[in-house]
Design a protein around this motif. Structure first.
Motif, mmCIF file in Angstrom:
data_model
loop_
_atom_site.group_PDB
_atom_site.id
_atom_site.type_symbol
_atom_site.label_atom_id
_atom_site.label_comp_id
_atom_site.label_asym_id
_atom_site.label_seq_id
_atom_site.Cartn_x
_atom_site.Cartn_y
_atom_site.Cartn_z
ATOM 1 N N ARG A 1 0.829 -1.205 0.000
ATOM 2 C CA ARG A 1 0.000 0.000 0.000
ATOM 3 C C ARG A 1 0.864 1.256 0.000
ATOM 4 O O ARG A 1 0.548 2.233 -0.690
ATOM 5 C CB ARG A 1 -0.929 -0.010 1.214
ATOM 6 C CG ARG A 1 -1.866 1.190 1.303
ATOM 7 C CD ARG A 1 -2.780 1.264 0.105
ATOM 8 N NE ARG A 1 -3.692 2.400 0.195
ATOM 9 C CZ ARG A 1 -4.456 2.820 -0.810
ATOM 10 N NH1 ARG A 1 -4.428 2.175 -1.979
ATOM 11 N NH2 ARG A 1 -5.250 3.847 -0.663
ATOM 12 N N ALA A 2 1.954 1.238 0.737
ATOM 13 C CA ALA A 2 2.830 2.413 0.811
ATOM 14 C C ALA A 2 3.395 2.761 -0.569
ATOM 15 O O ALA A 2 3.448 3.937 -0.961
ATOM 16 C CB ALA A 2 3.969 2.158 1.796
ATOM 17 N N PHE A 3 3.814 1.740 -1.303
ATOM 18 C CA PHE A 3 4.362 1.967 -2.642
ATOM 19 C C PHE A 3 3.283 2.529 -3.570
ATOM 20 O O PHE A 3 3.525 3.485 -4.313
ATOM 21 C CB PHE A 3 4.903 0.648 -3.212
ATOM 22 C CG PHE A 3 5.395 0.748 -4.629
ATOM 23 C CD1 PHE A 3 6.683 1.197 -4.897
ATOM 24 C CD2 PHE A 3 4.571 0.396 -5.690
ATOM 25 C CE1 PHE A 3 7.135 1.289 -6.213
ATOM 26 C CE2 PHE A 3 5.012 0.485 -7.002
ATOM 27 C CZ PHE A 3 6.301 0.938 -7.259
ATOM 28 N N GLN A 4 2.086 1.940 -3.525
ATOM 29 C CA GLN A 4 1.004 2.389 -4.406
ATOM 30 C C GLN A 4 0.599 3.827 -4.111
ATOM 31 O O GLN A 4 0.370 4.625 -5.029
ATOM 32 C CB GLN A 4 -0.187 1.452 -4.253
ATOM 33 C CG GLN A 4 0.083 0.044 -4.769
ATOM 34 C CD GLN A 4 -0.942 -0.969 -4.318
ATOM 35 O OE1 GLN A 4 -1.768 -0.698 -3.438
ATOM 36 N NE2 GLN A 4 -0.914 -2.148 -4.922
ATOM 37 N N VAL A 5 0.532 4.188 -2.837
ATOM 38 C CA VAL A 5 0.173 5.562 -2.470
ATOM 39 C C VAL A 5 1.256 6.538 -2.918
ATOM 40 O O VAL A 5 0.962 7.625 -3.430
ATOM 41 C CB VAL A 5 -0.064 5.667 -0.950
ATOM 42 C CG1 VAL A 5 -0.196 7.123 -0.524
ATOM 43 C CG2 VAL A 5 -1.309 4.881 -0.553
ATOM 44 N N GLY B 1 -3.414 -4.372 -9.537
ATOM 45 C CA GLY B 1 -2.385 -3.558 -8.894
ATOM 46 C C GLY B 1 -2.208 -2.185 -9.492
ATOM 47 O O GLY B 1 -2.126 -1.186 -8.774
ATOM 48 N N ASP B 2 -2.132 -2.106 -10.830
ATOM 49 C CA ASP B 2 -2.012 -0.798 -11.477
ATOM 50 C C ASP B 2 -3.222 0.063 -11.176
ATOM 51 O O ASP B 2 -3.129 1.288 -11.077
ATOM 52 C CB ASP B 2 -1.851 -0.969 -12.987
ATOM 53 C CG ASP B 2 -0.499 -1.552 -13.365
ATOM 54 O OD1 ASP B 2 0.404 -1.540 -12.512
ATOM 55 O OD2 ASP B 2 -0.361 -2.027 -14.509
ATOM 56 N N GLY B 3 -4.384 -0.600 -11.045
ATOM 57 C CA GLY B 3 -5.594 0.139 -10.722
ATOM 58 C C GLY B 3 -5.512 0.816 -9.373
ATOM 59 O O GLY B 3 -6.041 1.912 -9.176
ATOM 60 N N GLU B 4 -4.834 0.193 -8.410
ATOM 61 C CA GLU B 4 -4.666 0.800 -7.092
ATOM 62 C C GLU B 4 -3.894 2.112 -7.202
ATOM 63 O O GLU B 4 -4.238 3.120 -6.573
ATOM 64 C CB GLU B 4 -3.927 -0.163 -6.157
ATOM 65 C CG GLU B 4 -4.696 -1.426 -5.803
ATOM 66 C CD GLU B 4 -5.909 -1.146 -4.929
ATOM 67 O OE1 GLU B 4 -5.966 -0.058 -4.319
ATOM 68 O OE2 GLU B 4 -6.793 -2.008 -4.859
#
Length: 257
Positions: free
Chosen positions: A9-13, A79-82
Motif C-alpha cells: 500500500r505504501a508503494f502504491q500511495v 495492482g495498477d488500478g490501485e
C-alpha cells in the motif's frame, strides 16, 4: 521481492501521489484549448452524464474536471488500478472499483456488475460517472457495459478526448499517451449519445458503433488541432477487432456481450 513491494500500500500511495502531482504540473503549464468553445459547460448543461474516452487516456481525462465537478471514475481492481485510484483521488475525483471484460464470465470476477450497479445509483443521485468505452486488452472497440449503463440509467454518454501537443506515446496495447509540461492541450467534447430504455439489440449495436465513430472523430480533431496525428488510429488490430465484433453482432443480433 519486487512484486511484493509493488503490491504494498505504501508503494502504491507514493507512486499514485507522484503521478497526481506530475499531472497537476502538466495541466498548469499547458494552455487548454476547448473544442467546441462551450465544451467546458457540457457536463453542467446535461447533468448527470456518463463521460467516456478510450483506454490510454484514463488519467489525462482528469484535465476536463473543474474544481466544482463531482465525478466518479471506474478503475479496475488490479495492482495498477490501485495506483491509478490514488492518483485520480488526489486529482479530485471519486472512485468506483471494477472493470469490464472480453468474456461474460470474466465480468463478475472483475467487479464489473457491482460497478455497474453502483454507477446506476450514482447517476440516479445526480452525480457524473466516468469510464473507458473499451474494455481491457481490446483497444478502441466500444464495449457493451457503457451501452447498458446508458440504457438502464436513461442518461447520455458524453465522449471526451484530451490530447497534448507535447507528450510521450507508448507502444502499448491501448496506445497510451502521457502529456508533458509547457505545451498545449486540446479538450474535445463529442456529440451526446443516448440509448433508449426500450432499445432492442439492433439499436444497441447502432449506438455502440456510433460511440466508436464519435470517439474516433474527436480524437482525430484533437490531434489535428495540435498539428499531429492520432497514433492509435487505424491500427490493423483495432480494425480487425471491430470487424469481428460487427460480424458477431450481425450473425447473432439477440446476443449481448
Amino acid at each position: 521481492m519486487f512484486r511484493a513491494i509493488g503490491r504494498s500500500r505504501a508503494f502504491q500511495v507514493t507512486i499514485g501521489s507522484l503521478m497526481a502531482a506530475y499531472l497537476t504540473f502538466v495541466k498548469r503549464t499547458n494552455r487548454l484549448i476547448f473544442l467546441p468553445d462551450e465544451a467546458v459547460r457540457t457536463v453542467d448543461a446535461h447533468s448527470p452524464t456518463i463521460i467516456t474516452f478510450w483506454h490510454g487516456q484514463h488519467l489525462m481525462q482528469t484535465f476536463f474536471r473543474r474544481p466544482h465537478d463531482r465525478c466518479y471514475v471506474m478503475i479496475s481492481r488490479h495492482g495498477d488500478g490501485e495506483i491509478n485510484a490514488v492518483a485520480v483521488e488526489k486529482l479530485g475525483m471519486l472512485v468506483v472499483r471494477g472493470s469490464g471484460a472480453q468474456r461474460k464470465d470474466q465480468v463478475r470476477k472483475r467487479g464489473g456488475i457491482q460497478a455497474l450497479r453502483q454507477m446506476l445509483s450514482l447517476l440516479a443521485a445526480g452525480d457524473h460517472v466516468s469510464m473507458t468505452a473499451d474494455v481491457p486488452k481490446v483497444s478502441r472497440v466500444a464495449g457493451e457495459g457503457i451501452i447498458t449503463l446508458a440504457q438502464l440509467s436513461a442518461r447520455p454518454i458524453v465522449p471526451i478526448a484530451v490530447v497534448c501537443s507535447r507528450r510521450i506515446d507508448f507502444r502499448s496495447w491501448d496506445s497510451a499517451s502521457l502529456g508533458l509540461p509547457f505545451g498545449r492541450t486540446a479538450i474535445v467534447t463529442g456529440e451526446r449519445i443516448e440509448v433508449p430504455k426500450d432499445a432492442d439489440a439492433k439499436t444497441r449495436e447502432q449506438r455502440r458503433q456510433a460511440l466508436e465513430e464519435e470517439l474516433d472523430r474527436i480524437y482525430a480533431l484533437g490531434y489535428a488541432t495540435l498539428g499531429s496525428r492520432d497514433p492509435g488510429a487505424d491500427r490493423a488490430d483495432i480494425l480487425a477487432a471491430r470487424a469481428e465484433r460487427r460480424r458477431l453482432a450481425a450473425s447473432n443480433p439477440v446476443e449481448r456481450g
